[in-house]
Design a protein around this motif. Sequence first.
Motif, PDB file in Angstrom:
ATOM      1  N   ARG A  43       0.605  -1.240   0.088  1.00  0.00           N
ATOM      2  CA  ARG A  43      -0.008  -0.006   0.072  1.00  0.00           C
ATOM      3  C   ARG A  43       1.069   1.161  -0.071  1.00  0.00           C
ATOM      4  N   GLU A  44       1.903   1.297   0.707  1.00  0.00           N
ATOM      5  CA  GLU A  44       2.943   2.366   0.878  1.00  0.00           C
ATOM      6  C   GLU A  44       3.445   2.682  -0.558  1.00  0.00           C
ATOM      7  N   ALA A  45       4.086   1.810  -1.392  1.00  0.00           N
ATOM      8  CA  ALA A  45       4.354   1.916  -2.657  1.00  0.00           C
ATOM      9  C   ALA A  45       3.324   2.174  -3.531  1.00  0.00           C
ATOM     10  N   LEU A  46       2.177   1.599  -3.579  1.00  0.00           N
ATOM     11  CA  LEU A  46       1.062   2.245  -4.265  1.00  0.00           C
ATOM     12  C   LEU A  46       0.737   3.630  -4.080  1.00  0.00           C
ATOM     13  N   TYR A  47       0.866   4.004  -2.787  1.00  0.00           N
ATOM     14  CA  TYR A  47       0.351   5.557  -2.461  1.00  0.00           C
ATOM     15  C   TYR A  47       1.203   6.480  -3.104  1.00  0.00           C
ATOM     16  N   LYS A  48       2.529   5.966  -3.288  1.00  0.00           N
ATOM     17  CA  LYS A  48       3.429   6.827  -3.740  1.00  0.00           C
ATOM     18  C   LYS A  48       3.168   7.440  -5.301  1.00  0.00           C
ATOM     19  N   HIS A  49       2.190   6.557  -5.736  1.00  0.00           N
ATOM     20  CA  HIS A  49       1.880   7.026  -7.248  1.00  0.00           C
ATOM     21  C   HIS A  49       0.520   7.828  -7.421  1.00  0.00           C
ATOM     22  N   LYS A  50       0.390   8.175  -8.426  1.00  0.00           N
ATOM     23  CA  LYS A  50      -1.051   8.878  -8.796  1.00  0.00           C
ATOM     24  C   LYS A  50      -1.790   8.012  -9.647  1.00  0.00           C
ATOM     25  N   VAL A  51      -3.333   8.487  -9.547  1.00  0.00           N
ATOM     26  CA  VAL A  51      -4.305   7.864 -10.366  1.00  0.00           C
ATOM     27  C   VAL A  51      -3.655   8.100 -11.781  1.00  0.00           C
ATOM     28  N   GLY A  52      -3.667   6.936 -12.657  1.00  0.00           N
ATOM     29  CA  GLY A  52      -3.365   7.165 -13.982  1.00  0.00           C
ATOM     30  C   GLY A  52      -1.960   6.656 -14.295  1.00  0.00           C
ATOM     31  N   ASP A  53      -1.174   6.550 -13.068  1.00  0.00           N
ATOM     32  CA  ASP A  53       0.201   5.958 -13.345  1.00  0.00           C
ATOM     33  C   ASP A  53       0.068   4.498 -13.754  1.00  0.00           C
ATOM     34  N   THR A  54       1.234   4.278 -14.395  1.00  0.00           N
ATOM     35  CA  THR A  54       1.362   2.799 -14.756  1.00  0.00           C
ATOM     36  C   THR A  54       2.483   2.010 -13.863  1.00  0.00           C
ATOM     37  N   ILE A  55       2.301   0.943 -13.180  1.00  0.00           N
ATOM     38  CA  ILE A  55       3.514   0.385 -12.304  1.00  0.00           C
ATOM     39  C   ILE A  55       3.489  -0.922 -12.953  1.00  0.00           C
ATOM     40  N   LYS A  56       4.942  -1.289 -12.554  1.00  0.00           N
ATOM     41  CA  LYS A  56       5.163  -3.011 -12.807  1.00  0.00           C
ATOM     42  C   LYS A  56       5.299  -3.488 -11.485  1.00  0.00           C
ATOM     43  N   VAL A  57       4.163  -4.649 -11.586  1.00  0.00           N
ATOM     44  CA  VAL A  57       4.030  -5.579 -10.445  1.00  0.00           C
ATOM     45  C   VAL A  57       4.735  -7.038 -10.710  1.00  0.00           C
ATOM     46  N   GLY A  58       5.393  -7.332  -9.762  1.00  0.00           N
ATOM     47  CA  GLY A  58       6.101  -8.725  -9.769  1.00  0.00           C
ATOM     48  C   GLY A  58       5.303  -9.650  -8.886  1.00  0.00           C
ATOM     49  N   TYR A  59       4.996 -10.755  -9.494  1.00  0.00           N
ATOM     50  CA  TYR A  59       4.105 -11.727  -8.470  1.00  0.00           C
ATOM     51  C   TYR A  59       4.332 -13.239  -8.772  1.00  0.00           C
ATOM     52  N   TYR A  60       3.958 -14.075  -8.087  1.00  0.00           N
ATOM     53  CA  TYR A  60       3.936 -15.426  -8.359  1.00  0.00           C
ATOM     54  C   TYR A  60       2.597 -16.126  -8.554  1.00  0.00           C
ATOM     55  N   HIS A  61       2.418 -16.698  -9.826  1.00  0.00           N
ATOM     56  CA  HIS A  61       1.268 -17.207  -9.959  1.00  0.00           C
ATOM     57  C   HIS A  61       1.625 -18.723 -10.291  1.00  0.00           C
ATOM     58  N   ASN A  62       1.141 -19.702  -9.433  1.00  0.00           N
ATOM     59  CA  ASN A  62       1.360 -21.107  -9.412  1.00  0.00           C
ATOM     60  C   ASN A  62       2.750 -21.692  -9.406  1.00  0.00           C
ATOM     61  N   GLY A  63       3.573 -20.697  -8.487  1.00  0.00           N
ATOM     62  CA  GLY A  63       5.079 -20.889  -8.086  1.00  0.00           C
ATOM     63  C   GLY A  63       5.923 -20.332  -9.263  1.00  0.00           C
ATOM     64  N   LYS A  64       5.474 -19.801 -10.337  1.00  0.00           N
ATOM     65  CA  LYS A  64       6.438 -18.971 -11.151  1.00  0.00           C
ATOM     66  C   LYS A  64       6.379 -17.699 -11.041  1.00  0.00           C
ATOM     67  N   TYR A  65       7.368 -16.979 -11.087  1.00  0.00           N
ATOM     68  CA  TYR A  65       7.507 -15.320 -10.875  1.00  0.00           C
ATOM     69  C   TYR A  65       7.137 -14.796 -12.293  1.00  0.00           C
ATOM     70  N   LYS A  66       6.237 -13.925 -12.321  1.00  0.00           N
ATOM     71  CA  LYS A  66       6.011 -13.042 -13.688  1.00  0.00           C
ATOM     72  C   LYS A  66       5.856 -11.632 -13.239  1.00  0.00           C
ATOM     73  N   THR A  67       5.862 -10.688 -14.322  1.00  0.00           N
ATOM     74  CA  THR A  67       5.474  -9.258 -14.106  1.00  0.00           C
ATOM     75  C   THR A  67       4.531  -9.083 -14.830  1.00  0.00           C
ATOM     76  N   THR A  68       3.885  -7.855 -14.727  1.00  0.00           N
ATOM     77  CA  THR A  68       2.978  -7.299 -15.580  1.00  0.00           C
ATOM     78  C   THR A  68       2.729  -5.749 -15.200  1.00  0.00           C
ATOM     79  N   ASP A  69       2.241  -4.933 -16.151  1.00  0.00           N
ATOM     80  CA  ASP A  69       2.001  -3.503 -16.102  1.00  0.00           C
ATOM     81  C   ASP A  69       0.647  -3.195 -15.475  1.00  0.00           C
TER      82      ASP A  69
END
Length: 408
Positions: A372-398
Amino acid sequence: MKNNKIIITAAIAGLLGGGVAYGGASFVQNRMEATTTAVPTGSNKSGETQTSNVKVNVSSQSSKAFSTVKDSVVSVINLQKENNNDPDNILNSIFGDSESSSSKKSSSDKLQTASEGSGVIYKKSGDAAYIVTNNHVVSGSNSLEVIMSNGKKLPAKIVGTDSVTDLAVLKINSAPVTTVASFGDSDNIKVGETALAIGSPLGSEYATSLTQGIISAKKRTIETYNSNGQGTGEATVIQTDAAINPGNSGGPLINLAGQVIGINSMKLSSSGNSTSVEGMGFAIPSNEVVSVIDQLVKNGKIDRPALGVTLVDLTAISSDQQKSILKLPSSVTGGSVIMSVNAGPAKSAGLKKYDVVTKVDGKSVKDTAELREALYKHKVGDTIKVGYYHNGKYKTTDVKLTKTASTN
Protein backbone atom coordinates in the motif's frame (compact mmCIF):
# COMPACT_ATOMS: atom_id res chain seq x y z
CA MET A 1 23.07 -31.00 92.17
CA LYS A 2 24.61 -28.24 94.19
CA ASN A 3 26.84 -27.17 91.32
CA ASN A 4 23.83 -27.06 88.95
CA LYS A 5 21.88 -24.83 91.30
CA ILE A 6 24.73 -22.35 91.49
CA ILE A 7 24.95 -22.16 87.72
CA ILE A 8 21.24 -21.54 87.29
CA THR A 9 21.18 -18.94 90.01
CA ALA A 10 24.10 -17.17 88.47
CA ALA A 11 22.33 -17.08 85.10
CA ILE A 12 19.22 -15.59 86.62
CA ALA A 13 21.22 -13.10 88.60
CA GLY A 14 23.04 -12.07 85.48
CA LEU A 15 19.78 -11.38 83.66
CA LEU A 16 18.38 -9.42 86.56
CA GLY A 17 21.59 -7.48 86.91
CA GLY A 18 21.55 -6.67 83.21
CA GLY A 19 17.98 -5.53 83.44
CA VAL A 20 18.72 -3.26 86.34
CA ALA A 21 21.77 -1.84 84.64
CA TYR A 22 19.81 -1.22 81.38
CA GLY A 23 16.90 0.28 83.22
CA GLY A 24 19.17 2.55 85.19
CA ALA A 25 20.96 3.78 82.06
CA SER A 26 17.62 4.41 80.28
CA PHE A 27 16.33 6.42 83.21
CA VAL A 28 19.36 8.69 83.26
CA GLN A 29 19.29 9.07 79.46
CA ASN A 30 15.59 10.01 79.45
CA ARG A 31 16.21 12.72 82.03
CA MET A 32 18.99 14.14 79.92
CA GLU A 33 16.81 14.18 76.76
CA ALA A 34 14.00 15.90 78.61
CA THR A 35 16.28 18.79 79.44
CA THR A 36 18.07 19.05 76.06
CA THR A 37 15.09 18.61 73.65
CA ALA A 38 12.52 20.88 75.25
CA VAL A 39 10.86 23.34 72.76
CA PRO A 40 12.60 26.71 73.24
CA THR A 41 10.58 29.74 74.25
CA GLY A 42 10.91 33.32 73.09
CA SER A 43 10.69 35.07 69.69
CA ASN A 44 10.31 33.09 66.43
CA LYS A 45 12.00 35.75 64.31
CA SER A 46 15.10 33.62 63.91
CA GLY A 47 12.96 31.19 61.86
CA GLU A 48 12.70 33.52 58.85
CA THR A 49 14.42 32.51 55.61
CA GLN A 50 14.77 33.61 51.97
CA THR A 51 15.23 32.19 48.49
CA SER A 52 18.71 31.63 47.13
CA ASN A 53 20.01 33.86 44.37
CA VAL A 54 21.99 30.98 42.87
CA LYS A 55 20.80 30.32 39.29
CA VAL A 56 21.07 26.84 37.76
CA ASN A 57 21.25 26.63 33.97
CA VAL A 58 18.85 23.78 33.18
CA SER A 59 18.71 24.50 29.46
CA SER A 60 18.61 21.26 27.50
CA GLN A 61 18.07 20.26 23.91
CA SER A 62 14.54 19.19 24.83
CA SER A 63 13.63 22.61 26.21
CA LYS A 64 15.19 24.29 23.17
CA ALA A 65 13.18 22.10 20.82
CA PHE A 66 10.01 22.83 22.78
CA SER A 67 10.63 26.58 22.65
CA THR A 68 11.07 26.36 18.89
CA VAL A 69 7.68 24.76 18.30
CA LYS A 70 5.38 25.62 21.21
CA ASP A 71 3.89 28.84 19.77
CA SER A 72 2.79 26.97 16.65
CA VAL A 73 0.78 24.39 18.62
CA VAL A 74 -2.93 25.11 19.07
CA SER A 75 -5.99 23.60 20.71
CA VAL A 76 -8.76 22.68 18.27
CA ILE A 77 -12.35 23.01 19.52
CA ASN A 78 -15.06 20.97 17.75
CA LEU A 79 -18.38 22.80 18.09
CA GLN A 80 -21.65 21.03 17.33
CA LYS A 81 -25.33 21.79 17.66
CA GLU A 82 -27.02 20.77 20.87
CA ASN A 83 -28.13 17.17 20.87
CA ASN A 84 -31.86 16.99 20.32
CA ASN A 85 -31.82 13.55 21.95
CA ASP A 86 -30.96 15.16 25.27
CA PRO A 87 -33.52 14.01 27.93
CA ASP A 88 -34.49 17.62 28.73
CA ASN A 89 -35.24 18.32 25.09
CA ILE A 90 -37.32 15.13 24.80
CA LEU A 91 -39.36 16.01 27.89
CA ASN A 92 -39.95 19.54 26.59
CA SER A 93 -41.17 18.20 23.28
CA ILE A 94 -43.61 15.86 25.06
CA PHE A 95 -44.98 18.19 27.73
CA GLY A 96 -44.33 21.53 26.06
CA ASP A 97 -42.42 24.44 27.56
CA SER A 98 -42.80 28.16 28.03
CA GLU A 99 -40.21 29.19 25.45
CA SER A 100 -41.31 31.08 22.39
CA SER A 101 -40.73 29.58 18.95
CA SER A 102 -37.89 32.02 18.30
CA SER A 103 -36.32 31.03 21.61
CA LYS A 104 -36.62 27.37 20.69
CA LYS A 105 -34.94 28.01 17.35
CA SER A 106 -32.17 29.89 19.06
CA SER A 107 -31.66 26.98 21.44
CA SER A 108 -31.58 24.40 18.64
CA ASP A 109 -29.04 26.48 16.74
CA LYS A 110 -26.77 26.91 19.76
CA LEU A 111 -23.35 25.32 19.42
CA GLN A 112 -21.56 23.56 22.22
CA THR A 113 -18.13 22.00 22.60
CA ALA A 114 -18.33 18.37 21.49
CA SER A 115 -14.63 17.57 21.76
CA GLU A 116 -11.19 19.13 21.93
CA GLY A 117 -7.94 18.17 20.28
CA SER A 118 -4.65 19.66 19.16
CA GLY A 119 -3.07 20.91 15.96
CA VAL A 120 0.07 22.57 14.66
CA ILE A 121 0.44 25.59 12.38
CA TYR A 122 2.80 24.63 9.56
CA LYS A 123 2.37 27.35 6.93
CA LYS A 124 1.72 31.08 6.81
CA SER A 125 0.92 32.61 3.43
CA GLY A 126 -0.51 36.10 3.05
CA ASP A 127 -3.53 36.52 5.29
CA ALA A 128 -3.99 32.76 5.72
CA ALA A 129 -2.28 30.26 7.99
CA TYR A 130 -2.70 26.48 7.75
CA ILE A 131 -3.03 23.93 10.54
CA VAL A 132 -2.71 20.14 10.37
CA THR A 133 -4.71 18.06 12.83
CA ASN A 134 -6.53 14.71 12.93
CA ASN A 135 -9.68 14.06 10.94
CA HIS A 136 -11.33 12.59 14.03
CA VAL A 137 -10.72 15.86 15.90
CA VAL A 138 -12.89 17.84 13.44
CA SER A 139 -15.31 15.10 12.37
CA GLY A 140 -18.99 16.05 12.75
CA SER A 141 -18.27 19.69 13.54
CA ASN A 142 -20.73 22.49 12.74
CA SER A 143 -18.06 25.05 13.51
CA LEU A 144 -14.41 25.08 14.60
CA GLU A 145 -12.30 27.29 16.82
CA VAL A 146 -8.62 27.20 17.62
CA ILE A 147 -6.96 28.55 20.73
CA MET A 148 -3.46 29.90 20.20
CA SER A 149 -0.66 29.24 22.68
CA ASN A 150 -1.21 32.74 24.12
CA GLY A 151 -4.91 31.99 24.75
CA LYS A 152 -6.29 33.98 21.79
CA LYS A 153 -9.32 32.27 20.23
CA LEU A 154 -9.83 32.28 16.43
CA PRO A 155 -12.44 30.82 14.06
CA ALA A 156 -11.19 28.08 11.72
CA LYS A 157 -12.42 26.54 8.47
CA ILE A 158 -11.82 23.05 7.09
CA VAL A 159 -9.71 22.99 3.92
CA GLY A 160 -9.89 19.23 3.49
CA THR A 161 -10.07 15.95 5.40
CA ASP A 162 -8.94 12.37 4.84
CA SER A 163 -10.42 9.59 6.95
CA VAL A 164 -7.97 6.95 5.68
CA THR A 165 -4.90 8.66 7.14
CA ASP A 166 -6.93 10.48 9.82
CA LEU A 167 -5.59 13.88 8.75
CA ALA A 168 -7.25 17.27 8.21
CA VAL A 169 -6.13 20.75 7.21
CA LEU A 170 -7.66 23.91 8.71
CA LYS A 171 -7.28 27.55 7.75
CA ILE A 172 -7.19 30.56 10.07
CA ASN A 173 -6.35 34.25 9.76
CA SER A 174 -2.58 34.64 9.84
CA ALA A 175 -2.49 37.99 11.68
CA PRO A 176 -1.90 36.51 15.19
CA VAL A 177 0.50 33.81 13.94
CA THR A 178 4.12 34.37 14.97
CA THR A 179 5.56 30.87 14.63
CA VAL A 180 5.13 28.02 12.18
CA ALA A 181 6.52 24.52 12.56
CA SER A 182 8.74 22.74 10.06
CA PHE A 183 8.63 19.07 9.09
CA GLY A 184 11.53 16.68 9.49
CA ASP A 185 12.16 13.49 7.48
CA SER A 186 10.43 10.64 9.30
CA ASP A 187 12.49 8.10 7.33
CA ASN A 188 15.61 9.38 9.09
CA ILE A 189 14.43 8.84 12.67
CA LYS A 190 16.04 6.10 14.75
CA VAL A 191 14.59 3.74 17.33
CA GLY A 192 15.74 4.96 20.74
CA GLU A 193 16.09 8.63 19.87
CA THR A 194 14.29 11.19 22.01
CA ALA A 195 10.79 12.21 20.94
CA LEU A 196 8.65 15.01 22.38
CA ALA A 197 4.86 15.25 22.19
CA ILE A 198 3.12 18.62 22.50
CA GLY A 199 -0.62 19.17 22.78
CA SER A 200 -3.66 19.69 24.97
CA PRO A 201 -4.19 16.47 26.98
CA LEU A 202 -7.72 16.40 28.40
CA GLY A 203 -8.47 19.68 26.61
CA SER A 204 -7.35 23.29 26.37
CA GLU A 205 -7.10 23.60 30.16
CA TYR A 206 -3.76 21.80 29.81
CA ALA A 207 -2.75 23.37 26.48
CA THR A 208 0.85 23.22 25.28
CA SER A 209 1.74 20.36 27.60
CA LEU A 210 5.06 18.66 26.85
CA THR A 211 5.85 14.98 27.36
CA GLN A 212 9.09 13.18 26.55
CA GLY A 213 9.89 9.67 25.46
CA ILE A 214 11.70 7.79 22.73
CA ILE A 215 10.93 6.37 19.32
CA SER A 216 9.84 2.81 20.10
CA ALA A 217 9.39 1.71 16.47
CA LYS A 218 9.77 3.55 13.15
CA LYS A 219 7.10 1.67 11.22
CA ARG A 220 4.42 -0.16 13.12
CA THR A 221 1.40 -1.52 11.22
CA ILE A 222 -1.80 -1.28 13.24
CA GLU A 223 -5.50 -1.78 12.59
CA THR A 224 -7.54 1.41 12.32
CA TYR A 225 -11.18 1.95 13.22
CA ASN A 226 -13.79 4.64 12.63
CA SER A 227 -15.93 6.31 15.30
CA ASN A 228 -18.42 3.42 15.08
CA GLY A 229 -15.75 0.86 15.90
CA GLN A 230 -15.67 -0.54 12.37
CA GLY A 231 -12.30 -1.52 10.91
CA THR A 232 -11.08 0.82 8.17
CA GLY A 233 -7.86 -0.99 7.26
CA GLU A 234 -4.29 -0.65 8.41
CA ALA A 235 -1.96 2.27 9.00
CA THR A 236 1.82 2.44 9.20
CA VAL A 237 2.73 4.65 12.16
CA ILE A 238 5.53 5.72 14.47
CA GLN A 239 5.34 4.13 17.92
CA THR A 240 6.48 6.18 20.92
CA ASP A 241 6.35 5.94 24.70
CA ALA A 242 5.95 9.72 25.09
CA ALA A 243 2.70 10.15 27.04
CA ILE A 244 -0.23 10.72 24.66
CA ASN A 245 -3.67 11.27 26.15
CA PRO A 246 -7.13 12.25 24.86
CA GLY A 247 -6.73 15.81 23.61
CA ASN A 248 -3.21 15.20 22.27
CA SER A 249 -4.71 14.02 18.98
CA GLY A 250 -3.51 16.20 16.11
CA GLY A 251 -0.56 17.65 18.01
CA PRO A 252 3.03 17.26 16.86
CA LEU A 253 5.61 14.64 17.74
CA ILE A 254 8.95 16.41 17.38
CA ASN A 255 12.64 15.55 17.40
CA LEU A 256 15.35 17.37 19.34
CA ALA A 257 15.86 19.76 16.43
CA GLY A 258 12.30 21.01 16.96
CA GLN A 259 11.08 19.46 13.70
CA VAL A 260 7.71 17.73 13.40
CA ILE A 261 8.34 14.04 12.67
CA GLY A 262 4.76 12.90 13.21
CA ILE A 263 1.21 13.89 14.06
CA ASN A 264 -0.02 12.19 17.24
CA SER A 265 -3.12 10.21 16.47
CA MET A 266 -3.88 7.43 18.95
CA LYS A 267 -2.71 5.36 21.90
CA LEU A 268 -3.15 1.80 23.05
CA SER A 269 -4.58 1.74 26.56
CA SER A 270 -5.56 -1.93 26.84
CA SER A 271 -5.02 -5.14 24.90
CA GLY A 272 -7.69 -7.45 23.52
CA ASN A 273 -7.85 -9.36 26.80
CA SER A 274 -8.25 -6.11 28.79
CA THR A 275 -4.65 -6.08 29.98
CA SER A 276 -3.68 -2.53 30.94
CA VAL A 277 -1.07 -1.03 28.59
CA GLU A 278 1.26 1.91 29.25
CA GLY A 279 3.56 3.87 26.98
CA MET A 280 2.21 2.87 23.57
CA GLY A 281 1.30 5.93 21.52
CA PHE A 282 1.23 6.28 17.74
CA ALA A 283 1.89 9.12 15.33
CA ILE A 284 1.37 9.49 11.59
CA PRO A 285 4.87 9.83 10.00
CA SER A 286 5.70 13.32 8.77
CA ASN A 287 6.56 12.18 5.24
CA GLU A 288 3.03 10.82 4.84
CA VAL A 289 1.57 13.89 6.53
CA VAL A 290 3.24 16.27 4.07
CA SER A 291 2.11 14.23 1.07
CA VAL A 292 -1.49 14.11 2.28
CA ILE A 293 -1.88 17.73 3.41
CA ASP A 294 -0.41 19.05 0.16
CA GLN A 295 -3.09 17.13 -1.73
CA LEU A 296 -5.79 18.34 0.66
CA VAL A 297 -4.73 21.95 0.17
CA LYS A 298 -4.70 21.49 -3.59
CA ASN A 299 -7.84 19.41 -4.10
CA GLY A 300 -9.70 19.32 -0.77
CA LYS A 301 -9.65 15.52 -0.90
CA ILE A 302 -7.40 12.55 -1.66
CA ASP A 303 -7.78 10.49 -4.82
CA ARG A 304 -5.84 7.30 -4.14
CA PRO A 305 -4.71 4.81 -6.74
CA ALA A 306 -6.06 1.29 -6.48
CA LEU A 307 -5.38 -2.18 -7.86
CA GLY A 308 -8.94 -3.36 -7.36
CA VAL A 309 -8.09 -6.35 -5.19
CA THR A 310 -8.38 -7.54 -1.60
CA LEU A 311 -5.16 -8.66 0.08
CA VAL A 312 -3.75 -10.49 3.08
CA ASP A 313 -0.16 -10.80 4.28
CA LEU A 314 1.67 -13.92 3.18
CA THR A 315 2.62 -14.53 6.81
CA ALA A 316 -1.10 -15.06 7.56
CA ILE A 317 -1.09 -18.15 5.32
CA SER A 318 0.14 -21.41 6.82
CA SER A 319 3.31 -22.93 5.41
CA ASP A 320 1.34 -25.99 4.25
CA GLN A 321 -1.10 -23.79 2.29
CA GLN A 322 1.78 -21.74 0.87
CA LYS A 323 3.03 -24.96 -0.69
CA SER A 324 -0.22 -26.75 -1.56
CA ILE A 325 -2.43 -23.83 -2.67
CA LEU A 326 -0.09 -20.97 -3.54
CA LYS A 327 2.64 -23.36 -4.75
CA LEU A 328 5.30 -20.91 -3.60
CA PRO A 329 9.01 -21.75 -3.60
CA SER A 330 10.38 -22.02 -0.07
CA SER A 331 12.68 -19.07 -0.81
CA VAL A 332 9.67 -16.69 -0.86
CA THR A 333 9.06 -15.48 2.70
CA GLY A 334 7.27 -12.16 2.19
CA GLY A 335 4.57 -10.68 0.02
CA SER A 336 0.88 -9.92 -0.23
CA VAL A 337 -1.65 -12.54 -1.32
CA ILE A 338 -4.55 -11.58 -3.62
CA MET A 339 -7.74 -13.05 -2.14
CA SER A 340 -10.20 -11.60 -4.66
CA VAL A 341 -10.06 -9.59 -7.88
CA ASN A 342 -12.68 -7.02 -8.81
CA ALA A 343 -13.38 -5.53 -12.21
CA GLY A 344 -10.55 -3.04 -12.60
CA PRO A 345 -6.84 -2.59 -13.30
CA ALA A 346 -5.59 -5.80 -11.66
CA LYS A 347 -8.04 -7.94 -13.60
CA SER A 348 -7.17 -6.15 -16.84
CA ALA A 349 -3.48 -6.81 -16.13
CA GLY A 350 -4.09 -10.55 -15.68
CA LEU A 351 -3.72 -10.80 -11.89
CA LYS A 352 -5.74 -13.60 -10.32
CA LYS A 353 -6.86 -14.96 -6.95
CA TYR A 354 -3.98 -16.51 -4.95
CA ASP A 355 -1.31 -14.61 -6.88
CA VAL A 356 1.37 -13.38 -4.48
CA VAL A 357 2.66 -9.85 -5.09
CA THR A 358 6.30 -9.52 -4.03
CA LYS A 359 7.53 -6.45 -5.94
CA VAL A 360 6.34 -3.05 -7.13
CA ASP A 361 8.51 -1.24 -9.67
CA GLY A 362 11.35 -3.64 -8.93
CA LYS A 363 11.33 -3.06 -5.15
CA SER A 364 10.40 -5.85 -2.77
CA VAL A 365 7.23 -5.60 -0.68
CA LYS A 366 7.11 -7.93 2.32
CA ASP A 367 3.50 -7.34 3.32
CA THR A 368 0.28 -5.48 2.52
CA ALA A 369 1.38 -2.36 4.38
CA GLU A 370 4.49 -2.03 2.21
CA LEU A 371 2.46 -2.73 -0.93
CA ARG A 372 0.00 0.00 0.00
CA GLU A 373 2.85 2.38 0.82
CA ALA A 374 4.44 1.76 -2.59
CA LEU A 375 1.07 2.16 -4.28
CA TYR A 376 0.27 5.46 -2.58
CA LYS A 377 3.50 6.99 -3.85
CA HIS A 378 1.86 7.00 -7.27
CA LYS A 379 -0.99 8.99 -8.74
CA VAL A 380 -4.21 7.88 -10.34
CA GLY A 381 -3.44 7.09 -13.98
CA ASP A 382 0.17 6.02 -13.33
CA THR A 383 1.36 2.66 -14.64
CA ILE A 384 3.34 0.45 -12.27
CA LYS A 385 5.20 -2.83 -12.80
CA VAL A 386 4.02 -5.57 -10.46
CA GLY A 387 6.13 -8.63 -9.73
CA TYR A 388 4.18 -11.67 -8.53
CA TYR A 389 4.09 -15.44 -8.24
CA HIS A 390 1.39 -17.39 -10.10
CA ASN A 391 1.27 -21.13 -9.45
CA GLY A 392 4.85 -20.98 -8.24
CA LYS A 393 6.25 -19.10 -11.24
CA TYR A 394 7.49 -15.51 -11.04
CA LYS A 395 5.93 -13.07 -13.51
CA THR A 396 5.64 -9.33 -14.06
CA THR A 397 2.82 -7.23 -15.47
CA ASP A 398 2.07 -3.55 -16.02
CA VAL A 399 -0.94 -2.16 -14.13
CA LYS A 400 -2.54 1.20 -14.85
CA LEU A 401 -3.90 2.55 -11.59
CA THR A 402 -7.43 3.82 -11.12
CA LYS A 403 -9.12 5.64 -8.22
CA THR A 404 -9.56 3.95 -4.89
CA ALA A 405 -12.47 1.56 -4.73
CA SER A 406 -13.73 -0.12 -1.58
CA THR A 407 -10.67 -2.35 -1.63
CA ASN A 408 -6.91 -1.87 -1.94
